[in-house]
Write a protein that holds these residues in place. Structure first.
Motif, PDB file in Angstrom:
ATOM      1  N   VAL A 481       0.845  -1.198   0.000  1.00  0.00           N
ATOM      2  CA  VAL A 481       0.000   0.000   0.000  1.00  0.00           C
ATOM      3  C   VAL A 481       0.879   1.247   0.000  1.00  0.00           C
ATOM      4  CG1 VAL A 481      -1.672   1.344   1.336  1.00  0.00           C
ATOM      5  CG2 VAL A 481      -1.958  -1.129   1.109  1.00  0.00           C
ATOM      6  N   GLY A 482       1.908   1.235   0.849  1.00  0.00           N
ATOM      7  CA  GLY A 482       2.842   2.353   0.885  1.00  0.00           C
ATOM      8  C   GLY A 482       3.542   2.549  -0.441  1.00  0.00           C
ATOM      9  N   ALA A 483       3.951   1.438  -1.067  1.00  0.00           N
ATOM     10  CA  ALA A 483       4.625   1.525  -2.359  1.00  0.00           C
ATOM     11  C   ALA A 483       3.705   2.103  -3.428  1.00  0.00           C
ATOM     12  CB  ALA A 483       5.121   0.140  -2.778  1.00  0.00           C
ATOM     13  N   ILE A 484       2.458   1.712  -3.407  1.00  0.00           N
ATOM     14  CA  ILE A 484       1.510   2.172  -4.426  1.00  0.00           C
ATOM     15  C   ILE A 484       1.244   3.668  -4.317  1.00  0.00           C
ATOM     16  CG2 ILE A 484      -0.908   2.027  -5.172  1.00  0.00           C
ATOM     17  CD1 ILE A 484      -0.757  -0.984  -4.519  1.00  0.00           C
ATOM     18  N   ILE A 485       1.070   4.171  -3.102  1.00  0.00           N
ATOM     19  CA  ILE A 485       0.781   5.603  -2.969  1.00  0.00           C
ATOM     20  C   ILE A 485       2.022   6.458  -3.205  1.00  0.00           C
ATOM     21  CG2 ILE A 485      -1.113   5.169  -1.360  1.00  0.00           C
ATOM     22  CD1 ILE A 485       0.688   6.070   0.908  1.00  0.00           C
ATOM     23  N   GLY A 486       3.205   5.803  -3.213  1.00  0.00           N
ATOM     24  CA  GLY A 486       4.442   6.556  -3.426  1.00  0.00           C
ATOM     25  C   GLY A 486       5.099   6.307  -4.768  1.00  0.00           C
ATOM     26  N   MET A 487       4.526   5.428  -5.603  1.00  0.00           N
ATOM     27  CA  MET A 487       5.174   5.114  -6.879  1.00  0.00           C
ATOM     28  C   MET A 487       4.938   6.212  -7.911  1.00  0.00           C
ATOM     29  SD  MET A 487       2.847   2.215  -8.806  1.00  0.00           S
ATOM     30  CE  MET A 487       3.238   0.939  -7.632  1.00  0.00           C
ATOM     31  N   TYR A 488       5.913   6.356  -8.791  1.00  0.00           N
ATOM     32  CA  TYR A 488       5.816   7.310  -9.890  1.00  0.00           C
ATOM     33  C   TYR A 488       6.207   6.579 -11.155  1.00  0.00           C
ATOM     34  CZ  TYR A 488       6.181  11.737 -12.449  1.00  0.00           C
ATOM     35  OH  TYR A 488       5.995  12.765 -13.351  1.00  0.00           O
ATOM     36  N   GLN A 489       5.197   6.145 -11.910  1.00  0.00           N
ATOM     37  CA  GLN A 489       5.412   5.412 -13.138  1.00  0.00           C
ATOM     38  C   GLN A 489       4.668   6.104 -14.282  1.00  0.00           C
ATOM     39  OE1 GLN A 489       7.569   2.965 -13.077  1.00  0.00           O
ATOM     40  NE2 GLN A 489       7.738   2.991 -10.848  1.00  0.00           N
ATOM     41  N   VAL A 490       4.983   5.692 -15.491  1.00  0.00           N
ATOM     42  CA  VAL A 490       4.324   6.283 -16.655  1.00  0.00           C
ATOM     43  C   VAL A 490       2.822   6.040 -16.608  1.00  0.00           C
ATOM     44  CG1 VAL A 490       4.135   6.167 -19.165  1.00  0.00           C
ATOM     45  CG2 VAL A 490       6.395   6.083 -18.088  1.00  0.00           C
ATOM     46  N   TRP A 491       2.442   4.854 -16.167  1.00  0.00           N
ATOM     47  CA  TRP A 491       1.037   4.456 -16.179  1.00  0.00           C
ATOM     48  C   TRP A 491       0.291   4.776 -14.886  1.00  0.00           C
ATOM     49  CZ3 TRP A 491       0.722   0.797 -12.320  1.00  0.00           C
ATOM     50  CH2 TRP A 491       1.933   0.154 -11.988  1.00  0.00           C
ATOM     51  N   TYR A 492       1.003   5.176 -13.828  1.00  0.00           N
ATOM     52  CA  TYR A 492       0.339   5.510 -12.570  1.00  0.00           C
ATOM     53  C   TYR A 492       1.266   6.343 -11.701  1.00  0.00           C
ATOM     54  CZ  TYR A 492      -1.672   5.048  -7.905  1.00  0.00           C
ATOM     55  OH  TYR A 492      -2.173   5.319  -6.660  1.00  0.00           O
ATOM     56  N   VAL A 493       0.700   7.381 -11.078  1.00  0.00           N
ATOM     57  CA  VAL A 493       1.436   8.225 -10.129  1.00  0.00           C
ATOM     58  C   VAL A 493       0.648   8.242  -8.830  1.00  0.00           C
ATOM     59  CG1 VAL A 493       2.362  10.509  -9.636  1.00  0.00           C
ATOM     60  CG2 VAL A 493       2.367   9.651 -11.982  1.00  0.00           C
ATOM     61  N   GLY A 494       1.283   7.802  -7.749  1.00  0.00           N
ATOM     62  CA  GLY A 494       0.616   7.758  -6.457  1.00  0.00           C
ATOM     63  C   GLY A 494       0.338   9.147  -5.908  1.00  0.00           C
TER      64      GLY A 494
END
Length: 534
Positions: A481-494
């Motif tokens: 959950v922490g990784a998802i809200i903090g990830m910065y990818q082309v297809w998703y930015v937390g």
């Protein structure tokens, strides 16, 4: 004792362990899986080939291991140095100047310290191999039809994650190894295509790389260790040649820049993202770190194993990353380099040798084929992972799984050959998230809950001793959950990632994932021990 397979009765047998032999209950035995006599005969012939390693996931007992001296310790560093002084890791350095718009010095600093942290994580995970004689990821607990071999199958991950959750980490580790095999084949294919001036397609280069990787991986760790002992020498020579002939074109005065329309804080955000990416590359070996030390004796020093692994990983990753950064920085001042980069990353690497003509092309071939050193251990680890996911996987010989794994990353490389940077940016960081979450659980279980009691490796199959895994799995999911809200990818930015750098955004998924896990696991594990007792 003879197994009553028809009645599937619970049985007892004597299983040799690290310290003694004891009567332990073995899980209920399922009916044997019938294998054609022709297939069995074919397998026996293949496994009878000189040098073929057929051990698979079975534990290496103390009496089967080699002695320890200076040379085996040095071999630890050489193995990791040789496996990672390769073109696919060199290409990661290109991302600093070319993707994150960082200057030469900023890129070097982020890569150097990012690789240090990631290498330290993998070095920590590697110490368990010699202590237990087991692979990092889990195996099936059931006893197979060849029960008379009396081989222990103690596996490291289940002591931290529990039996079933450990299978999840095993599957994720297999994905990492396949992903890196894909990346290695692509970059090698690009270089070989550039050497031929385009007359040989990238696909042909990918076929050559995958085929040689398959040959080395099938014939096991004995040949692999010999191969790795010397493979780094030609790689180091040609990379030093690249530094010598291309180093004068490295733009060491290149400064970090702010992309148009973004605030100055974007530089800080990009530094953080590149640091996290540089960390994710060496840390990806953590899930397989102990696999290559199972032939070392139990008396192997943990400190020296950690240190030699760290030295091999950090020096290799840092060295090739700096070369990659130099090549990337050179595209801003050398038009020929920029044109080559427009063709492919592999063409840019070859362009660095352009001043030495035909000899430069020879060096390019050596660099291209050097990725085999990186492919082999990953293929080996992924094949072991296929065996340990369940009863049927264990019935299939390891060499068959090697064929399957190589086929998968060969197909993926063909499909993704024109999207190397996108694979780097998205895949590497995404895999780094779960590894750091897993290692956070291992670290706290080791230092907080097992600090004084240690691990009883003889109870590898005792489900009443192994943790049930509820706390570990819950903390693992919370970490995600922490990784998802903090990830910065082309297809998703937390949502949290968007706040970094005055709204520029940065990838902080690794750090939030680790923080969430470190905070949640201790109380959950304490509660699990309180209520269940293990």
């Amino acid at each position: 004792m003879v197994l009553d397979l028809e009645n599937k009765a619970a049985i007892f047998d004597t299983i040799p362990s690290c310290s003694n032999s004891e009567k332990v209950p073995i899980a209920e035995v399922s009916p044997p899986i019938l294998v054609s006599s022709k297939l069995r005969a074919l397998n026996n012939r293949i496994e009878g080939l000189a040098g073929l390693e057929a051990r698979g996931i079975t534990r290496v007992r103390p009496e089967e291991r080699h002695g320890i001296s200076f040379l085996p310790y040095a071999q630890m560093a050489i193995l990791w140095f040789s496996a990672n002084i390769t073109a696919n890791n060199l290409a990661v350095g290109l991302l600093g100047p070319l993707l994150f718009h960082l200057g030469f010095v900023d890129s070097v600093m982020m890569a150097t310290f990012g690789c240090l942290v990631g290498s330290a994580v993998t070095a920590y995970m590697s110490i368990w191999g010699a202590q237990s004689g087991n692979r990092t990821m889990p195996s099936d607990m059931r006893k197979d039809q060849e029960a008379d071999k009396r081989l222990c199958q103690q596996i490291v991950a289940r002591y931290f994650m529990g039996y079933w959750p450990a299978k999840v980490t095993c599957l994720l580790n297999m994905i990492i190894m396949i992903g890196y095999g894909t990346i290695s084949c692509i970059i090698s294919g690009q270089i070989l295509s550039a050497v031929s001036n385009g007359s040989m397609t990238i696909i042909v280069g990918i076929i050559i790389t995958a085929l040689i990787s398959w040959l080395v991986a099938v014939f096991g760790m004995a040949i692999f260790h010999e191969y790795e002992r010397y493979a780094w020498i030609p790689q180091l020579i040609v990379l030093l040649v690249l530094c010598g002939v291309g180093g004068s074109h490295f733009n060491t005065s290149l400064q970090s820049s702010v992309p148009e329309g973004l605030p100055p804080a974007a530089i800080t955000a990009n530094c953080l993202s590149f640091f996290s990416l540089s960390l994710s590359v060496p840390v990806s070996w953590a899930g397989a770190g102990s696999d290559f030390y199972v032939y070392y004796p139990e008396s192997t020093s943990k400190k020296l194993a950690f240190l030699m692994t760290l030295v091999g990983l950090w020096t290799s990753f840092t060295f090739v990353n700096i070369i990659g950064i130099g090549l990337g920085s050179g595209t801003f001042t050398e038009q020929s380099w920029n044109d080559a980069y427009g063709t492919s990353s592999g063409a840019l690497i070859l362009q660095g040798y352009s001043s030495v003509g035909a000899f430069g092309k020879f060096c390019g071939v050596v660099v291209a084929l050097g990725v085999i050193s990186n492919n082999v251990p990953g293929t080996y680890a992924a094949a072991l992972g296929c065996q340990v996911l369940g009863r049927y996987g264990k019935m299939i010989p390891r060499w068959c799984w090697v064929c399957f794994i190589v086929l998968i990353y060969f197909v993926c490389a063909i499909a993704g050959r024109d999207h190397l940077f996108a694979i780097f940016q998205n895949f590497l960081a995404l895999m780094g998230y779960w590894v750091m979450v897993f290692v956070s659980i291992v670290l706290e279980e080791h230092l907080i809950f097992r600090r004084n009691v240690g691990f009883d490796w003889s109870k590898w199959q005792d489900q009443k001793y192994l943790p049930i895994g509820v706390a570990a799995l819950t903390a693992f999911l919370i970490g995600w959950v922490g990784a998802i809200i903090g990830m910065y990818q082309v297809w998703y930015v937390g949502p949290v990632a968007k706040l970094v750098g005055d709204g520029t955004g940065a990838d902080i998924g690794v750090w939030l994932g680790v923080a969430f896990t470190l905070i949640s696991f201790p109380p959950l594990r304490w509660l699990e021990l309180k209520m269940i007792g293990r």
